[in-house]
Design a protein around this motif. Structure first.
Motif, PDB file in Angstrom:
ATOM      1  N   PRO A 270       0.795  -1.230   0.000  1.00 22.50           N
ATOM      2  CA  PRO A 270       0.000   0.000   0.000  1.00 22.50           C
ATOM      3  C   PRO A 270       0.828   1.282   0.000  1.00 22.50           C
ATOM      4  O   PRO A 270       0.469   2.249  -0.668  1.00 22.50           O
ATOM      5  N   ALA A 271       1.942   1.305   0.689  1.00 28.01           N
ATOM      6  CA  ALA A 271       2.746   2.537   0.766  1.00 28.01           C
ATOM      7  C   ALA A 271       3.288   2.927  -0.607  1.00 28.01           C
ATOM      8  O   ALA A 271       3.220   4.092  -1.001  1.00 28.01           O
ATOM      9  N   ALA A 272       3.803   1.963  -1.345  1.00 32.19           N
ATOM     10  CA  ALA A 272       4.365   2.260  -2.674  1.00 32.19           C
ATOM     11  C   ALA A 272       3.263   2.695  -3.629  1.00 32.19           C
ATOM     12  O   ALA A 272       3.439   3.660  -4.388  1.00 32.19           O
ATOM     13  N   PHE A 273       2.142   2.015  -3.591  1.00 27.55           N
ATOM     14  CA  PHE A 273       1.051   2.383  -4.492  1.00 27.55           C
ATOM     15  C   PHE A 273       0.515   3.770  -4.156  1.00 27.55           C
ATOM     16  O   PHE A 273       0.288   4.583  -5.044  1.00 27.55           O
ATOM     17  N   ARG A 274       0.317   4.048  -2.870  1.00 29.82           N
ATOM     18  CA  ARG A 274      -0.194   5.357  -2.472  1.00 29.82           C
ATOM     19  C   ARG A 274       0.765   6.455  -2.908  1.00 29.82           C
ATOM     20  O   ARG A 274       0.340   7.508  -3.367  1.00 29.82           O
ATOM     21  N   ALA A 275       2.059   6.215  -2.782  1.00 22.83           N
ATOM     22  CA  ALA A 275       3.045   7.225  -3.202  1.00 22.83           C
ATOM     23  C   ALA A 275       2.912   7.505  -4.694  1.00 22.83           C
ATOM     24  O   ALA A 275       2.967   8.661  -5.123  1.00 22.83           O
ATOM     25  N   GLU A 276       2.695   6.464  -5.480  1.00 18.87           N
ATOM     26  CA  GLU A 276       2.546   6.642  -6.935  1.00 18.87           C
ATOM     27  C   GLU A 276       1.279   7.433  -7.246  1.00 18.87           C
ATOM     28  O   GLU A 276       1.297   8.354  -8.051  1.00 18.87           O
ATOM     29  N   VAL A 277       0.184   7.091  -6.618  1.00 18.03           N
ATOM     30  CA  VAL A 277      -1.074   7.805  -6.858  1.00 18.03           C
ATOM     31  C   VAL A 277      -0.970   9.242  -6.371  1.00 18.03           C
ATOM     32  O   VAL A 277      -1.342  10.184  -7.077  1.00 18.03           O
ATOM     33  N   LEU A 278      -0.452   9.428  -5.187  1.00 15.16           N
ATOM     34  CA  LEU A 278      -0.370  10.775  -4.615  1.00 15.16           C
ATOM     35  C   LEU A 278       0.554  11.680  -5.419  1.00 15.16           C
ATOM     36  O   LEU A 278       0.346  12.893  -5.459  1.00 15.16           O
ATOM     37  N   SER A 279       1.525  11.108  -6.109  1.00 11.79           N
ATOM     38  CA  SER A 279       2.438  11.930  -6.908  1.00 11.79           C
ATOM     39  C   SER A 279       1.712  12.579  -8.084  1.00 11.79           C
ATOM     40  O   SER A 279       2.194  13.553  -8.653  1.00 11.79           O
ATOM     41  N   ARG A 280       0.538  12.052  -8.444  1.00  7.89           N
ATOM     42  CA  ARG A 280      -0.239  12.620  -9.551  1.00  7.89           C
ATOM     43  C   ARG A 280      -1.170  13.744  -9.111  1.00  7.89           C
ATOM     44  O   ARG A 280      -1.822  14.363  -9.944  1.00  7.89           O
ATOM     45  N   ILE A 281      -1.231  14.020  -7.816  1.00 10.15           N
ATOM     46  CA  ILE A 281      -2.113  15.061  -7.273  1.00 10.15           C
ATOM     47  C   ILE A 281      -1.268  16.303  -6.998  1.00 10.15           C
ATOM     48  O   ILE A 281      -0.276  16.235  -6.270  1.00 10.15           O
ATOM     49  N   ASP A 282      -1.658  17.439  -7.563  1.00  8.91           N
ATOM     50  CA  ASP A 282      -0.875  18.673  -7.424  1.00  8.91           C
ATOM     51  C   ASP A 282      -1.126  19.416  -6.112  1.00  8.91           C
ATOM     52  O   ASP A 282      -0.257  20.133  -5.637  1.00  8.91           O
ATOM     53  N   ASN A 283      -2.283  19.267  -5.528  1.00  4.48           N
ATOM     54  CA  ASN A 283      -2.664  20.042  -4.350  1.00  4.48           C
ATOM     55  C   ASN A 283      -2.127  19.385  -3.077  1.00  4.48           C
ATOM     56  O   ASN A 283      -2.440  18.233  -2.775  1.00  4.48           O
TER      57      ASN A 283
END
Length: 93
Positions: free
Chosen positions: A41-54
């Motif tokens: 979950p940590a690696a996946f969340r980091a990948e998803v969160l990197s696509r959010i600018d805010n």
């Protein structure tokens, strides 16, 4: 069935909806990504969160998408985040 619906599940779902809004309507994950999320979950969340600018949205999503639902914040606590209009606080039941 022994399965229970819990508020922490709603918090996770809210995070998915908010993420979609900031990902131009794209889902936060497909089935394959969901399986990856459960494995790491940590690696996946980091990948998803990197696509959010805010920054505020990233912070909220990091909190609500943790795999252990006991670690997720309550909906009441989330309403204090700057991403939600103050008027939502008055709507709490």
């Amino acid at each position: 069935s022994n399965a229970r619906l819990l508020p922490s599940m709603d918090v996770y779902s809210l995070g998915c909806v908010v993420a979609e809004m900031f990902l131009d309507g794209n889902p936060i994950m497909d089935f394959e990504q969901c399986l990856r999320y459960r494995q790491n979950p940590a690696a996946f969340r980091a990948e998803v969160l990197s696509r959010i600018d805010n920054d505020y949205v990233r912070d909220v999503l990091a909190q609500v998408t943790v795999l252990d639902r006991a670690e997720r914040p309550s909906a009441a606590l989330l309403l204090e985040s700057p991403i939600f209009p103050r008027v939502f606080i008055d709507l709490r039941v």
